[in-house]
Design a protein around this motif. Structure first.
Motif, PDB file in Angstrom:
ATOM      1  N   TYR B  23      38.133 -85.115  59.595  1.00 29.49           N
ATOM      2  CA  TYR B  23      37.970 -86.461  59.455  1.00 29.49           C
ATOM      3  C   TYR B  23      36.974 -86.770  60.577  1.00 29.49           C
ATOM      4  O   TYR B  23      35.827 -87.444  60.308  1.00 29.49           O
ATOM      5  CB  TYR B  23      39.202 -87.107  59.755  1.00 29.49           C
ATOM      6  CG  TYR B  23      39.239 -88.556  60.366  1.00 29.49           C
ATOM      7  CD1 TYR B  23      38.629 -89.562  59.513  1.00 29.49           C
ATOM      8  CD2 TYR B  23      39.644 -88.751  61.572  1.00 29.49           C
ATOM      9  CE1 TYR B  23      38.618 -90.823  59.969  1.00 29.49           C
ATOM     10  CE2 TYR B  23      39.471 -89.920  61.781  1.00 29.49           C
ATOM     11  CZ  TYR B  23      38.837 -91.139  61.140  1.00 29.49           C
ATOM     12  OH  TYR B  23      38.915 -92.444  61.608  1.00 29.49           O
ATOM     13  N   ALA B  24      37.051 -86.255  61.502  1.00 32.63           N
ATOM     14  CA  ALA B  24      35.987 -86.701  62.650  1.00 32.63           C
ATOM     15  C   ALA B  24      34.664 -86.453  62.683  1.00 32.63           C
ATOM     16  O   ALA B  24      33.799 -86.999  62.703  1.00 32.63           O
ATOM     17  CB  ALA B  24      36.705 -86.115  64.078  1.00 32.63           C
ATOM     18  N   SER B  70      39.490 -88.648  71.188  1.00 35.41           N
ATOM     19  CA  SER B  70      39.849 -87.219  71.333  1.00 35.41           C
ATOM     20  C   SER B  70      41.425 -87.454  72.024  1.00 35.41           C
ATOM     21  O   SER B  70      42.148 -86.269  72.071  1.00 35.41           O
ATOM     22  CB  SER B  70      39.146 -86.711  72.296  1.00 35.41           C
ATOM     23  OG  SER B  70      38.716 -87.263  73.431  1.00 35.41           O
ATOM     24  N   PHE B  71      41.671 -88.462  72.610  1.00 28.00           N
ATOM     25  CA  PHE B  71      42.948 -88.336  73.131  1.00 28.00           C
ATOM     26  C   PHE B  71      43.904 -89.514  72.222  1.00 28.00           C
ATOM     27  O   PHE B  71      45.402 -89.244  72.372  1.00 28.00           O
ATOM     28  CB  PHE B  71      43.197 -88.939  74.712  1.00 28.00           C
ATOM     29  CG  PHE B  71      42.876 -87.871  75.696  1.00 28.00           C
ATOM     30  CD1 PHE B  71      43.728 -86.938  75.966  1.00 28.00           C
ATOM     31  CD2 PHE B  71      41.705 -87.629  75.836  1.00 28.00           C
ATOM     32  CE1 PHE B  71      43.540 -85.919  76.873  1.00 28.00           C
ATOM     33  CE2 PHE B  71      41.255 -86.376  76.603  1.00 28.00           C
ATOM     34  CZ  PHE B  71      42.223 -85.385  77.113  1.00 28.00           C
ATOM     35  N   TYR B  98      35.676 -78.704  73.497  1.00 25.10           N
ATOM     36  CA  TYR B  98      35.709 -78.956  72.222  1.00 25.10           C
ATOM     37  C   TYR B  98      34.806 -80.058  71.731  1.00 25.10           C
ATOM     38  O   TYR B  98      33.758 -79.927  70.834  1.00 25.10           O
ATOM     39  CB  TYR B  98      36.961 -79.567  71.638  1.00 25.10           C
ATOM     40  CG  TYR B  98      36.986 -79.917  70.486  1.00 25.10           C
ATOM     41  CD1 TYR B  98      36.822 -79.353  69.155  1.00 25.10           C
ATOM     42  CD2 TYR B  98      37.249 -81.422  70.161  1.00 25.10           C
ATOM     43  CE1 TYR B  98      36.906 -79.787  68.035  1.00 25.10           C
ATOM     44  CE2 TYR B  98      37.313 -82.035  69.080  1.00 25.10           C
ATOM     45  CZ  TYR B  98      37.156 -81.259  67.951  1.00 25.10           C
ATOM     46  OH  TYR B  98      37.224 -81.809  66.630  1.00 25.10           O
ATOM     47  N   ASN B  99      34.710 -81.057  72.706  1.00 24.52           N
ATOM     48  CA  ASN B  99      33.864 -82.239  72.598  1.00 24.52           C
ATOM     49  C   ASN B  99      32.223 -81.977  72.750  1.00 24.52           C
ATOM     50  O   ASN B  99      31.520 -82.315  72.083  1.00 24.52           O
ATOM     51  CB  ASN B  99      34.065 -83.376  73.516  1.00 24.52           C
ATOM     52  CG  ASN B  99      35.219 -84.203  73.025  1.00 24.52           C
ATOM     53  OD1 ASN B  99      35.678 -84.115  71.862  1.00 24.52           O
ATOM     54  ND2 ASN B  99      36.131 -84.786  74.110  1.00 24.52           N
ATOM     55  N   MET B 145      36.708 -87.579  80.137  1.00 20.51           N
ATOM     56  CA  MET B 145      37.515 -87.929  81.058  1.00 20.51           C
ATOM     57  C   MET B 145      38.066 -89.552  80.875  1.00 20.51           C
ATOM     58  O   MET B 145      39.049 -90.092  81.045  1.00 20.51           O
ATOM     59  CB  MET B 145      36.947 -87.589  82.354  1.00 20.51           C
ATOM     60  CG  MET B 145      37.939 -88.072  83.626  1.00 20.51           C
ATOM     61  SD  MET B 145      39.295 -86.950  83.571  1.00 20.51           S
ATOM     62  CE  MET B 145      40.456 -88.083  84.908  1.00 20.51           C
ATOM     63  N   ILE B 146      36.884 -90.297  80.588  1.00 18.31           N
ATOM     64  CA  ILE B 146      36.962 -91.610  80.413  1.00 18.31           C
ATOM     65  C   ILE B 146      38.055 -92.131  79.254  1.00 18.31           C
ATOM     66  O   ILE B 146      39.017 -92.771  79.288  1.00 18.31           O
ATOM     67  CB  ILE B 146      35.585 -92.546  80.290  1.00 18.31           C
ATOM     68  CG1 ILE B 146      34.729 -92.150  81.271  1.00 18.31           C
ATOM     69  CG2 ILE B 146      35.903 -93.748  79.692  1.00 18.31           C
ATOM     70  CD1 ILE B 146      34.660 -92.851  82.311  1.00 18.31           C
ATOM     71  N   SER B 147      38.042 -91.232  78.040  1.00 19.46           N
ATOM     72  CA  SER B 147      38.790 -91.662  77.020  1.00 19.46           C
ATOM     73  C   SER B 147      40.279 -91.313  77.317  1.00 19.46           C
ATOM     74  O   SER B 147      41.277 -91.797  77.069  1.00 19.46           O
ATOM     75  CB  SER B 147      38.309 -90.735  75.687  1.00 19.46           C
ATOM     76  OG  SER B 147      38.965 -89.404  75.858  1.00 19.46           O
ATOM     77  N   ALA B 148      40.375 -89.933  78.383  1.00 16.99           N
ATOM     78  CA  ALA B 148      41.729 -90.024  78.672  1.00 16.99           C
ATOM     79  C   ALA B 148      42.270 -90.933  79.503  1.00 16.99           C
ATOM     80  O   ALA B 148      43.443 -91.610  79.426  1.00 16.99           O
ATOM     81  CB  ALA B 148      41.792 -88.690  79.673  1.00 16.99           C
TER      82      ALA B 148
END
Lengths: 222, 219
Positions: B23-24, B70-71, B98-99, B145-148
């Protein structure tokens, strides 16, 4: 009383001295700058104070993560609030100065852009805090963002402008302002101004912090 | 289990999950290709400066969209499961790696497609390619990290954008400078400064992510 508050008195006296001395003590006659060089006493200390107060904020964010003490979070956020005020004043004084010396309120200069982006970073911190309702979660997540953004802010302000050409002294191979155009008369005002404004910024922060403490106490259920 | 094997297992799981749904991957590829096409249809031909800037803007938005997920896709139950079997450092490292892989794949495809559609002279193709790879790595380290952080704060896309833009702008400025040097075909020694600073920022970002993620992941 005296042994606790001496630095506030010192800060006020230094600021008073720099306002009077900054406007009266003779300055070197330089082309383009002329009398506007006196703005150095007011524009540059803003950035020094901002960096110091943001550093204090990061220290308290780290302390918060280790202690979960709510007061540390309050200090961190009030530091950021105060730092944002100083960055806006720094931008404003810089823009006025730029208009007289470089002919434009916003010349395309890496230092200006960096300072504006750093301000955006801390405004984002405020928005992040606004988006979380739960207090402990808000304190923890915003502390993490604060620590994460700080090294990037340091790179942005101290490293990037030195890599590119800049109108500011000390960048793009230009010598720092200390080395040729700051004579001993100017040092006599400039250094006290820096120390004075840093003390004042810390003072503003502590007042805001104490107001928050009182508010918290009032809002508690007795 | 030690850190390396934990990271290996988590990475394998990420890739396997992605491979099953695709999907991604497909989503991002379509996103990039359609954006490039929209830009092509609206610009037709571009001067070199715009060509370069446009490419990085496309990459920036594609990266934000790709990594914001991602999160988000981790359910609460699955996160609880991770807490019991893996260390926080392993989780964030696996996500970052992974990213990086995902972004490099996407960046290379985007670059190939972009240069086929838009014709443009690049002086030093090797260096330009290197700058795209460094760009993909930088986007991944910062945005993971920002998405976390954003995922803990209610997962909205606006927050992801406003938190990540100020942090990524210094990197983006360096990347645009580096790739401009490559386009002009300047001597490679001129660009060593930029590559060094980019590497240093990436190291700092990964180190702070490793230090901070343990505080972030527990509710």
């Amino acid at each position: 009383m005296m042994h606790k508050n001496w630095w506030k008195i010192l800060g006020s006296i230094l600021i008073l001295y720099t306002v009077i001395g900054g406007l009266l003590i003779p300055v070197p006659k330089l082309p383009i700058l002329h009398e506007s060089i006196r703005n150095l006493y007011f524009h540059v200390p803003m950035w020094f104070s901002m960096i110091v107060i943001y550093t204090v904020s990061v220290v308290y964010s780290i302390k918060y993560l280790n202690s979960n003490n709510e007061n540390h979070d309050l200090i961190a956020v009030e530091c950021v609030n105060t730092g944002i005020v100083f960055s806006f004043v720094g931008l404003a004084t810089g823009m006025i100065w730029a208009n007289f010396t470089w002919g434009d309120f916003w010349p395309n200069d890496p230092k200006l852009n960096s300072a504006a982006i750093a301000t955006l970073m801390y405004l984002a911190y405020i928005v992040l805090r606004g988006s979380i309702d739960e207090e402990q979660k808000r304190a923890k997540i915003s502390a993490i963002y604060n620590i994460f953004a700080y090294p990037v802010m340091v790179v942005l302000i101290f490293v990037l402008p030195r890599l590119t050409d800049s109108l500011h002294p000390g960048n793009g191979g230009n010598p720092g302002f200390g080395s040729y155009d700051l004579d001993s008369n100017m040092r006599l005002v400039f250094y006290p101004a820096v120390i004075g404004w840093i003390l004042i910024s810390v003072w503003i922060m502590t007042i805001r912090y104490r107001i928050r403490l009182i508010e918290n106490k009032q809002n508690q259920i007795i | 289990m030690n850190l390396v094997s934990q990271v290996k297992y988590l990475l394998k799981k990420e890739i396997l999950l992605e491979w099953r749904s695709k999907y991604a991957l497909n989503g991002i590829l379509l996103y990039v290709i359609s954006t490039v096409f929209v830009c092509y249809l609206s610009f037709r031909t571009t001067p070199p400066l715009v060509w370069n800037a446009l490419f990085w803007i496309i990459m920036l938005f594609a990266a934000i969209n790709a990594i914001a997920k991602s999160f988000m896709q981790e359910s609460r139950g699955r996160l609880l499961y991770y807490y019991q079997i893996a260390s926080p450092q392993a989780i964030i490292l696996a996500k970052i790696i992974y990213n990086i892989l995902l972004m490099i794949l996407m960046a290379v495809i985007a670059l190939v497609f972009y240069s086929i559609v838009f014709k443009n002279e690049v002086g030093d193709e090797g260096l330009y390619f290197l700058s795209v790879i460094i760009g993909a790595i930088s986007f991944s380290t910062v945005f993971t990290m920002i998405s976390a952080i954003a995922s803990k704060a209610g997962n909205n896309a606006t927050l992801m954008a406003i938190l990540s833009f100020p942090v990524i702008i210094p990197l983006l400025m360096l990347l645009i400078k580096l790739s401009k040097n490559a386009m002009d075909g300047l001597d490679r020694s001129v660009s060593l400064n930029e590559i060094g600073v980019l590497g240093a920022i990436n190291l700092i970002v990964v180190a702070t992510s490793l230090l901070l993620f343990p505080y972030l992941w527990r509710d």
